[in-house]
Design an enzyme around this catalytic site. Structure first.
Site, short mmCIF file in Angstrom:
data_model
loop_
_atom_site.label_atom_id
_atom_site.label_comp_id
_atom_site.label_asym_id
_atom_site.label_seq_id
_atom_site.Cartn_x
_atom_site.Cartn_y
_atom_site.Cartn_z
N GLY A 120 -6.86 -81.55 -106.97
CA GLY A 120 -8.17 -81.19 -106.43
C GLY A 120 -8.03 -80.15 -105.35
N SER A 121 -9.16 -79.74 -104.79
CA SER A 121 -9.14 -78.76 -103.70
C SER A 121 -10.26 -79.05 -102.73
CB SER A 121 -9.27 -77.34 -104.25
OG SER A 121 -10.46 -77.20 -104.99
N GLY A 122 -10.04 -78.64 -101.48
CA GLY A 122 -11.04 -78.83 -100.43
C GLY A 122 -11.43 -77.49 -99.83
N ALA A 123 -12.04 -77.55 -98.66
CA ALA A 123 -12.54 -76.33 -98.02
C ALA A 123 -11.41 -75.35 -97.73
CB ALA A 123 -13.27 -76.70 -96.74
N SER A 147 -7.80 -76.32 -98.42
CA SER A 147 -6.54 -76.92 -98.87
C SER A 147 -6.60 -77.24 -100.35
CB SER A 147 -6.25 -78.20 -98.09
OG SER A 147 -7.21 -79.19 -98.38
N GLU A 148 -5.43 -77.42 -100.95
CA GLU A 148 -5.31 -77.91 -102.32
C GLU A 148 -4.51 -79.20 -102.28
OE1 GLU A 148 -5.43 -74.12 -105.33
OE2 GLU A 148 -3.47 -74.80 -104.62
N LYS A 200 -1.10 -82.61 -99.87
CA LYS A 200 -2.18 -81.75 -99.38
C LYS A 200 -1.54 -80.48 -98.82
CE LYS A 200 -6.46 -82.21 -96.72
NZ LYS A 200 -7.27 -83.17 -95.93
N ASP A 248 -17.50 -89.53 -91.79
CA ASP A 248 -17.90 -88.90 -93.06
C ASP A 248 -17.74 -89.87 -94.23
OD1 ASP A 248 -18.95 -86.80 -94.56
OD2 ASP A 248 -16.99 -85.93 -94.98
#
Length: 343
Positions: free
Chosen positions: A22-25, A27-28, A44, A136
């Site tokens: 997956g990926s975030g804002a 990071s992968e 991460k 969150d």
């Protein structure tokens, strides 16, 4: 647990990278196998160039994760640093997201929902005992440890968590539909914001749609500020009064009157036999499918956008008169037709 950053020229000398998870804002997350063993981790990978101006956020996540050891919280196993990247080796969880698993079930009852919420409450209560506020909590951050039916649920994603050194925190953050009223008002806030988010999650787990919803952010915020929600018929007709009472205590507008995690854990819907054993899978899964493909619920949020909205509308933070006069409530996502505003 002290995890120093281990220096490496090339992360491939430490881990064999298998595939992207997956990926975030900024990071992968990669599936990686530790060299010399069969041990798998979720790695991460954060480019240092993407960290400029965000160093404190990542350092905070590491500081929080270093303090945590709980069976229902995804663990940080190791930290590596190369000239170009920072790498967080996280405990690998393979069971998938909460909503996906509910959709795959053969049956689903209040008792199942109660068991899920109880596990998350236990994890969040542990965080609060360390002075950590997650900030969150949302369904996307609740993952199953394994694909097996008896898998435990895990709390993940501590990017916005904060160690509460004093009594209260001040920076507004979170995801729109899950943020507590005091956060929207930009008042100092504390652990009670996590309890509110758990109230929203509990509500969704029992009907498949959110308690607060509108395509218009100002109206969504207005609903949250007034704690304006209902147990709509027919979706709540077969849900116990105990479940509704539990949710009312979590979605209490006043954070001083809102349940703590410990109080929530002692409620009969969690600790007793009050949760019903009636199958509600059909209704809940239909509503989840209808409502949670919406990108609206995955947007990042900063409460300053809310303040800009209400200043334009000439509202007070409580959002009363202008919203009555100038905004029409959109159809609730769980309902087929438009409703009258819940004033």
């Amino acid at each position: 647990m002290l995890l120093l950053k281990k220096q490496t020229e090339d992360i491939s000398s430490v881990y064999e990278i298998r595939e992207k998870l997956g990926s975030g804002a900024f990071s992968e997350v990669m599936l990686a196998q530790e060299r010399g063993s069969a041990h798998l981790v979720a790695l991460k990978c954060i480019p240092k160039k993407a960290l400029r101006g965000k160093e404190a956020l990542v350092e905070n996540e590491i500081a929080v994760l270093r303090r945590i050891s709980h069976p229902n919280i995804v663990a940080l196993e190791d930290v590596h640093e190369s000239p170009s990247h920072l790498y967080l080796a996280m405990e690998l969880v393979t069971g998938g997201e909460l909503f996906d698993r509910i959709m795959e079930r053969g049956s689903y009852t209040e008792k199942d929902a109660s068991h899920l919420v109880g596990q998350v409450l236990g994890a969040v209560s542990y965080l609060h005992s360390l002075g950590i506020v997650h900030r969150d909590l949302k369904p996307e951050n609740l993952l199953y440890a394994t694909p097996f039916e008896d898998s435990k649920i895990m709390v993940s994603d501590f990017g916005l968590s904060k160690i509460q050194a004093g009594n209260m925190l001040g920076t507004a953050c979170g995801t729109p539909g899950y943020v507590a009223p005091e956060l929207l008002e930009q008042k100092p806030y504390g652990k009670a914001v996590d309890v509110w988010a758990l109230g929203v999650i509990s509500y969704i787990l029992l009907c498949g749609y959110p308690p607060f919803y509108d395509e218009s952010d100002p109206e969504l915020f207005s609903q949250i500020l007034r704690a304006s929600y209902e147990f709509d018929s027919p979706f709540w007709d077969d849900i116990s009064e105990s479940a509704k009472d539990f949710i009312r205590h979590l979605l209490e507008r006043d954070p001083q009157k809102r349940f703590t995690c410990q109080q929530a854990l002692q409620h009969l819907w969690i600790s007793g036999d009050a949760a019903l054993d009636r199958d509600i899978l059909g209704s809940v899964s239909e509503q989840i499918q209808k409502n949670f493909a919406r990108t609206h619920w995955k947007r990042a949020f900063n409460a300053t956008s809310f303040l800009r909205h209400i200043r334009k509308l000439g509202q007070s933070p409580e959002g009363e008169e202008a919203s009555r006069q100038g905004m029409t409530r959109h159809s609730h996502p769980g309902l087929g037709t438009s409703q009258s505003p819940k004033w």
